[in-house]
Design an enzyme around this catalytic site. Structure first.
Site, PDB file in Angstrom:
ATOM      1  N   CYS A   4       0.854  -1.192   0.000  1.00 29.86           N
ATOM      2  CA  CYS A   4       0.000   0.000   0.000  1.00 29.86           C
ATOM      3  C   CYS A   4       0.887   1.239   0.000  1.00 29.86           C
ATOM      4  O   CYS A   4       2.108   1.147   0.091  1.00 29.86           O
ATOM      5  CB  CYS A   4      -0.882  -0.003   1.243  1.00 29.86           C
ATOM      6  SG  CYS A   4      -1.824  -1.512   1.441  1.00 29.86           S
ATOM      7  N   ARG A  31       1.428   1.637  -6.032  1.00 32.82           N
ATOM      8  CA  ARG A  31       1.642   0.665  -4.960  1.00 32.82           C
ATOM      9  C   ARG A  31       0.376  -0.116  -4.640  1.00 32.82           C
ATOM     10  O   ARG A  31       0.409  -1.071  -3.876  1.00 32.82           O
ATOM     11  CB  ARG A  31       2.137   1.366  -3.692  1.00 32.82           C
ATOM     12  CG  ARG A  31       3.424   2.154  -3.868  1.00 32.82           C
ATOM     13  CD  ARG A  31       3.809   2.850  -2.581  1.00 32.82           C
ATOM     14  NE  ARG A  31       4.054   1.868  -1.561  1.00 32.82           N
ATOM     15  CZ  ARG A  31       5.213   1.222  -1.434  1.00 32.82           C
ATOM     16  NH1 ARG A  31       6.197   1.455  -2.276  1.00 32.82           N
ATOM     17  NH2 ARG A  31       5.383   0.310  -0.508  1.00 32.82           N
ATOM     18  N   TRP A  64      -3.568  -1.943  -1.397  1.00 36.78           N
ATOM     19  CA  TRP A  64      -3.516  -3.184  -2.152  1.00 36.78           C
ATOM     20  C   TRP A  64      -3.932  -4.251  -1.163  1.00 36.78           C
ATOM     21  O   TRP A  64      -3.225  -4.567  -0.210  1.00 36.78           O
ATOM     22  CB  TRP A  64      -2.110  -3.457  -2.683  1.00 36.78           C
ATOM     23  CG  TRP A  64      -2.121  -4.477  -3.753  1.00 36.78           C
ATOM     24  CD1 TRP A  64      -2.560  -4.321  -5.043  1.00 36.78           C
ATOM     25  CD2 TRP A  64      -1.687  -5.854  -3.660  1.00 36.78           C
ATOM     26  NE1 TRP A  64      -2.423  -5.512  -5.740  1.00 36.78           N
ATOM     27  CE2 TRP A  64      -1.901  -6.460  -4.930  1.00 36.78           C
ATOM     28  CE3 TRP A  64      -1.138  -6.628  -2.647  1.00 36.78           C
ATOM     29  CZ2 TRP A  64      -1.590  -7.794  -5.185  1.00 36.78           C
ATOM     30  CZ3 TRP A  64      -0.824  -7.958  -2.909  1.00 36.78           C
ATOM     31  CH2 TRP A  64      -1.049  -8.524  -4.153  1.00 36.78           C
ATOM     32  N   ASN A  78       0.778   0.221   5.947  1.00 39.21           N
ATOM     33  CA  ASN A  78       1.258  -0.579   4.809  1.00 39.21           C
ATOM     34  C   ASN A  78       1.994  -1.779   5.399  1.00 39.21           C
ATOM     35  O   ASN A  78       2.897  -1.614   6.216  1.00 39.21           O
ATOM     36  CB  ASN A  78       2.224   0.226   3.942  1.00 39.21           C
ATOM     37  CG  ASN A  78       2.938  -0.694   2.945  1.00 39.21           C
ATOM     38  OD1 ASN A  78       2.384  -1.682   2.490  1.00 39.21           O
ATOM     39  ND2 ASN A  78       4.206  -0.387   2.683  1.00 39.21           N
ATOM     40  N   GLY A  79       1.598  -2.977   5.006  1.00 42.72           N
ATOM     41  CA  GLY A  79       2.262  -4.178   5.549  1.00 42.72           C
ATOM     42  C   GLY A  79       1.239  -5.156   6.090  1.00 42.72           C
ATOM     43  O   GLY A  79       0.065  -5.126   5.692  1.00 42.72           O
ATOM     44  N   GLU A 119      12.040 -13.176 -19.581  1.00 43.95           N
ATOM     45  CA  GLU A 119      11.670 -11.798 -19.260  1.00 43.95           C
ATOM     46  C   GLU A 119      10.667 -11.259 -20.276  1.00 43.95           C
ATOM     47  O   GLU A 119       9.668 -10.626 -19.919  1.00 43.95           O
ATOM     48  CB  GLU A 119      12.918 -10.897 -19.208  1.00 43.95           C
ATOM     49  CG  GLU A 119      12.655  -9.431 -18.943  1.00 43.95           C
ATOM     50  CD  GLU A 119      11.820  -9.128 -17.700  1.00 43.95           C
ATOM     51  OE1 GLU A 119      11.285  -8.016 -17.624  1.00 43.95           O
ATOM     52  OE2 GLU A 119      11.643 -10.039 -16.863  1.00 43.95           O
ATOM     53  N   LYS A 157       6.863  -9.892 -19.340  1.00 43.58           N
ATOM     54  CA  LYS A 157       6.386  -8.552 -19.718  1.00 43.58           C
ATOM     55  C   LYS A 157       5.034  -8.661 -20.418  1.00 43.58           C
ATOM     56  O   LYS A 157       4.078  -7.971 -20.105  1.00 43.58           O
ATOM     57  CB  LYS A 157       7.407  -7.838 -20.629  1.00 43.58           C
ATOM     58  CG  LYS A 157       8.641  -7.351 -19.880  1.00 43.58           C
ATOM     59  CD  LYS A 157       8.425  -6.132 -19.060  1.00 43.58           C
ATOM     60  CE  LYS A 157       8.220  -6.376 -17.569  1.00 43.58           C
ATOM     61  NZ  LYS A 157       9.099  -7.127 -16.784  1.00 43.58           N
ATOM     62  N   GLU A 168       2.226  -9.916 -17.897  1.00 42.93           N
ATOM     63  CA  GLU A 168       1.775  -9.074 -16.789  1.00 42.93           C
ATOM     64  C   GLU A 168       1.039  -7.822 -17.233  1.00 42.93           C
ATOM     65  O   GLU A 168       0.249  -7.279 -16.474  1.00 42.93           O
ATOM     66  CB  GLU A 168       2.951  -8.727 -15.871  1.00 42.93           C
ATOM     67  CG  GLU A 168       4.011  -7.847 -16.439  1.00 42.93           C
ATOM     68  CD  GLU A 168       5.085  -7.554 -15.396  1.00 42.93           C
ATOM     69  OE1 GLU A 168       4.740  -7.330 -14.236  1.00 42.93           O
ATOM     70  OE2 GLU A 168       6.284  -7.580 -15.771  1.00 42.93           O
ATOM     71  N   HIS A 184      11.186 -31.848 -26.375  1.00 41.22           N
ATOM     72  CA  HIS A 184      10.951 -32.796 -25.275  1.00 41.22           C
ATOM     73  C   HIS A 184       9.543 -32.647 -24.698  1.00 41.22           C
ATOM     74  O   HIS A 184       9.277 -33.086 -23.582  1.00 41.22           O
ATOM     75  CB  HIS A 184      12.020 -32.584 -24.189  1.00 41.22           C
ATOM     76  CG  HIS A 184      13.410 -32.761 -24.715  1.00 41.22           C
ATOM     77  ND1 HIS A 184      13.931 -33.971 -25.073  1.00 41.22           N
ATOM     78  CD2 HIS A 184      14.365 -31.830 -24.997  1.00 41.22           C
ATOM     79  CE1 HIS A 184      15.165 -33.797 -25.537  1.00 41.22           C
ATOM     80  NE2 HIS A 184      15.451 -32.514 -25.500  1.00 41.22           N
ATOM     81  N   LYS A 227       3.705  -2.620  -7.496  1.00 44.94           N
ATOM     82  CA  LYS A 227       5.106  -2.374  -7.819  1.00 44.94           C
ATOM     83  C   LYS A 227       6.060  -3.075  -6.864  1.00 44.94           C
ATOM     84  O   LYS A 227       7.063  -3.665  -7.267  1.00 44.94           O
ATOM     85  CB  LYS A 227       5.379  -0.872  -7.825  1.00 44.94           C
ATOM     86  CG  LYS A 227       6.774  -0.499  -8.274  1.00 44.94           C
ATOM     87  CD  LYS A 227       7.012  -0.922  -9.710  1.00 44.94           C
ATOM     88  CE  LYS A 227       8.406  -0.662 -10.242  1.00 44.94           C
ATOM     89  NZ  LYS A 227       8.689  -1.321 -11.478  1.00 44.94           N
TER      90      LYS A 227
HETATM   91  C1  AGP Z   1       8.157  -7.121 -12.972  1.00 41.57           C
HETATM   92  O1  AGP Z   1       7.753  -6.358 -14.024  1.00 41.57           O
HETATM   93  C2  AGP Z   1       7.236  -7.154 -11.829  1.00 41.57           C
HETATM   94  N1  AGP Z   1       6.901  -5.881 -11.368  1.00 41.57           N
HETATM   95  C3  AGP Z   1       7.693  -8.066 -10.698  1.00 41.57           C
HETATM   96  O2  AGP Z   1       7.903  -9.334 -11.210  1.00 41.57           O
HETATM   97  C4  AGP Z   1       8.970  -7.608  -9.984  1.00 41.57           C
HETATM   98  O3  AGP Z   1      10.073  -7.786 -10.799  1.00 41.57           O
HETATM   99  C5  AGP Z   1       9.144  -8.437  -8.712  1.00 41.57           C
HETATM  100  O4  AGP Z   1       8.031  -8.236  -7.898  1.00 41.57           O
HETATM  101  C6  AGP Z   1      10.423  -8.058  -7.976  1.00 41.57           C
HETATM  102  O5  AGP Z   1      10.363  -6.739  -7.563  1.00 41.57           O
HETATM  103  P1  AGP Z   1      11.691  -6.034  -7.028  1.00 41.57           P
HETATM  104  O6  AGP Z   1      12.676  -5.989  -8.151  1.00 41.57           O
HETATM  105  O7  AGP Z   1      11.236  -4.668  -6.609  1.00 41.57           O
HETATM  106  O8  AGP Z   1      12.191  -6.859  -5.873  1.00 41.57           O
END
Ligand code: AGP
Length: 609
Positions: free
Chosen positions: A2, A27, A74, A100-101, A482, A486, A489, A505, A604
């Site tokens: 959050c 966030r 969140w 937050n947490g 990667e 992308k 997500e 395989h 994020k």
């Molecule tokens: C990647 O686009 C995502 N936002 C997510 O997988 C992210 O890489 C992951 O949560 C790790 O975050 P960090 O690099 O802030 O630790």
């Protein structure tokens, strides 16, 4: 997960808090709320959904208050709803909290509060427990009441609290969740992250773990966990407010994709001294120390983990030391072989990802030397590491990580080169050659950015696909993971990445007429192998989009569409080959009208397990 904001000062708090929340909406955006204190009363307004919903219900009048706290959520405990939205208060609304947490022992505390004090709970959240706890300990001194409540709480939290009877202060606490304090003129701020404050202040206090702040309009007092006042150095932010704004782009993601040349240059140049030698920010790892390491662990989550996959190939090649890459949520519970001869590298953009933080602590507990590669200055992972190697990508706002990834790769190469040079496992020529090539990457990357329109056209042709495959060999297989993440997500397409040699395989069974496969074939020494893999899937009707280095014209015979990246050493191509994949994912998501900067179900930085 959050975002929290707090303000106390000469101006009306409402607008300032709402503005701060907007800059923290990446966030979490399940609900938002604000609480303002005035004349012995606290007024709380909150609403499910994004901050715009909250703005609608508070635009009815001027809230003439100079102190307040705000929250963008969140959801973890209690589904997104008005009642579960923060802020939360005690029964007589005299104490109000944003958080937050996660409070891990909230069920226990809730039962205790109900049994011992007959407290009535309104929401399903863990946070409401905090408000009631402080309420029962409150006797006119908010700071003391918060301290007593904290003693009972277990978990990760950054909280901000106001009391109706003390409208001249707000109290904040940090434990395993991000918190910064902004130092203003006649006003002061607290927030989960720097962008929330950039419009108002440049001077900050980075709050350490287990510290409590008592904030008034003229002063910020910091107390350690023994309730002793601590002096803290002022941290001057160099980021400009625009850095946190879109700069004219439609989305933060495409803006951040275009910021990669600068981020890479910044991350490289800060580590090259006048002789062109790598200086690891004063991290002292001499030959004897490096030779003592018999294993390197790279541990992270999501995109950062994918950077680790490329890092493994680079560090093993350059430093000739075994490297194991692990997802943090697995590493922390599988009792890994880690001891004082292990170099543990944590990679994290936010520096707050709880799984990565916990894995780091586990490695430390086992005696490893902990080096972290982090983007957010002063974050928990950075602070809890023996050494931190910052990626200088600047603030990354879009949930989908792009510039943090490429700057993490740059750090992986620099660490590999430094260890290889110090150990003597690479010769001077190779060392110099790689550094010269790294210097050319930002300009080469710019040439790929000029293909944006062409890639957008390709995306326009394929955005209706609900299934996409990514294949590659060597470092390309790491990049294909990667590229797949992308696309997944931000466009919600079910994409899948696999090492090209693995296709036959099993996965090749999924190939049929028109199956879209994005094939990375940038490794000269493996190009022939990739050509036969592309022939295999073409034979099953797949539609292949090939990405290779200029000069590999053979690709035009083997694929339906192709993109070229500028030539560079095989081991460095991930810095370039990922760019078309980022841009492709962006434009596919755009064609599908997805919420690109804030994809559903994501946030994020993931500060819960
Ligand atoms: C990647 O686009 C995502 N936002 C997510 O997988 C992210 O890489 C992951 O949560 C790790 O975050 P960090 O690099 O802030 O630790």
């Amino acid at each position: 997960m959050c975002g929290i904001v707090g303000y106390i000062g000469k101006n009306h708090a409402k607008e300032i808090i709402i503005d701060g929340l907007k800059r923290l909406e990446y966030r979490g955006y399940d609900s938002a709320g604000i609480a303002l204190a005035r004349e012995g009363k606290i007024e709380t307004r909150k609403h499910v959904g994004g901050i715009s919903n909250l703005e609608k219900i508070i635009q009815d009048r001027e809230y003439d208050s100079n102190v307040g706290i705000g929250h963008t959520r969140w959801a973890t405990h209690g589904a997104p709803s008005d009642i579960n939205a923060h802020p939360h208060s005690n029964e007589d609304q005299s104490i109000t909290v944003v958080h937050n947490g996660i409070i891990e022992n909230y069920v226990e505390l809730k039962e205790w509060l109900i049994k011992e004090y007959g407290v009535t709970f309104l929401s399903d959240t863990d946070t409401e427990v905090i408000a009631h706890l402080i309420g029962i300990f409150y006797d006119g001194d908010l700071h003391q009441a918060v301290n007593k409540a904290v003693e009972k709480m277990r978990g990760a939290y950054a909280i901000a609290v106001i009391a109706a009877q003390e409208p001249d202060k707000l109290v904040a606490v940090r434990k395993d969740a991000p918190l910064v304090a902004g130092i203003g003129e006649g006003c002061n701020f607290i927030a989960s992250d720097i962008p929330a404050l950039l419009k108002y202040v440049r001077k900050l206090y980075l709050v350490e773990n287990n510290e409590t702040l008592v904030v008034t309009k003229d002063d910020i007092k910091i107390f350690d966990e023994k309730n002793k006042i601590v002096k803290r150095e002022v941290f001057h932010v160099t980021w400009d407010a625009d850095a946190a704004e879109k700069g004219g782009y439609d989305h933060f993601m495409i803006k951040e994709i275009h910021e990669q040349p600068e981020g890479l240059l910044e991350t490289l140049n800060r580590r090259l001294n006048d002789q062109g030698e790598i200086n690891l920010d004063g991290i002292s790892m001499d030959r004897e120390e490096i030779s003592r390491f018999n294993k390197v662990y790279i541990v992270a989550c999501g995109t950062a983990y994918h950077a680790g996959l490329v890092g493994k190939a680079a560090i093993e090649k350059m430093a000739r030391i075994p490297v194991e890459v692990d997802v943090a949520s697995e590493f922390r519970y599988r009792d890994p072989f880690v001891d004082e001869n292990t170099l543990f590298i944590a990679v994290s953009q936010s520096g707050e990802t709880l799984d990565t933080l916990a894995a780091l602590r586990e490695a430390k507990r086992k005696g490893a030397r902990v080096l972290s590669v982090v983007n957010v200055v002063g974050s928990s992972v950075a602070r809890e590491s023996d050494d931190v190697f910052y990626t200088w990508a600047g603030p990354e706002i879009a949930v989908a990580s792009t510039k943090a990834y490429t700057t993490q790769l740059m750090c992986m190469y620099l660490i590999g080169l430094y260890m290889g040079k110090t150990k003597g496992t690479i010769d001077e020529n190779y060392y110099r050659k790689v550094i010269e090539e790294l210097k050319e990457i930002p300009e080469k990357l710019k040439t790929i950015l000029t293909q944006e329109k062409k890639i957008a056209q390709i995306a326009k042709k394929h955005y209706k696909n609900n299934e996409v495959f990514f294949i590659g060999r060597g470092p390309d297989s790491g990049v294909s993971y990667e590229g797949s993440l992308k696309l997944k997500e931000i466009s919600y397409i079910n994409s899948f990445a696999i090492a090209a040699g693995e296709l036959k395989h099993g996965t090749i069974a999924l190939m049929e007429e028109g199956t879209l496969v994005i094939a990375l074939a940038t490794q000269d020494r493996l190009f022939e192998k990739m050509v036969s893999n592309m022939e295999e899937i073409k034979a099953r009707g797949a539609y292949v989009l090939g990405i290779t280095k200029e000069g590999n014209g053979e690709i035009e015979k083997q694929t339906d569409e192709w993109l070229y990246i500028p030539r560079c050493m095989d081991e460095l191509t991930p810095l370039l080959s990922v760019i078309p994949l980022q841009i492709f994912a962006y434009y596919v998501a755009k064609e599908r009208n997805c919420n690109i900067d804030k994809p559903k179900n994501l946030a994020k930085s993931v500060t819960v397990e």
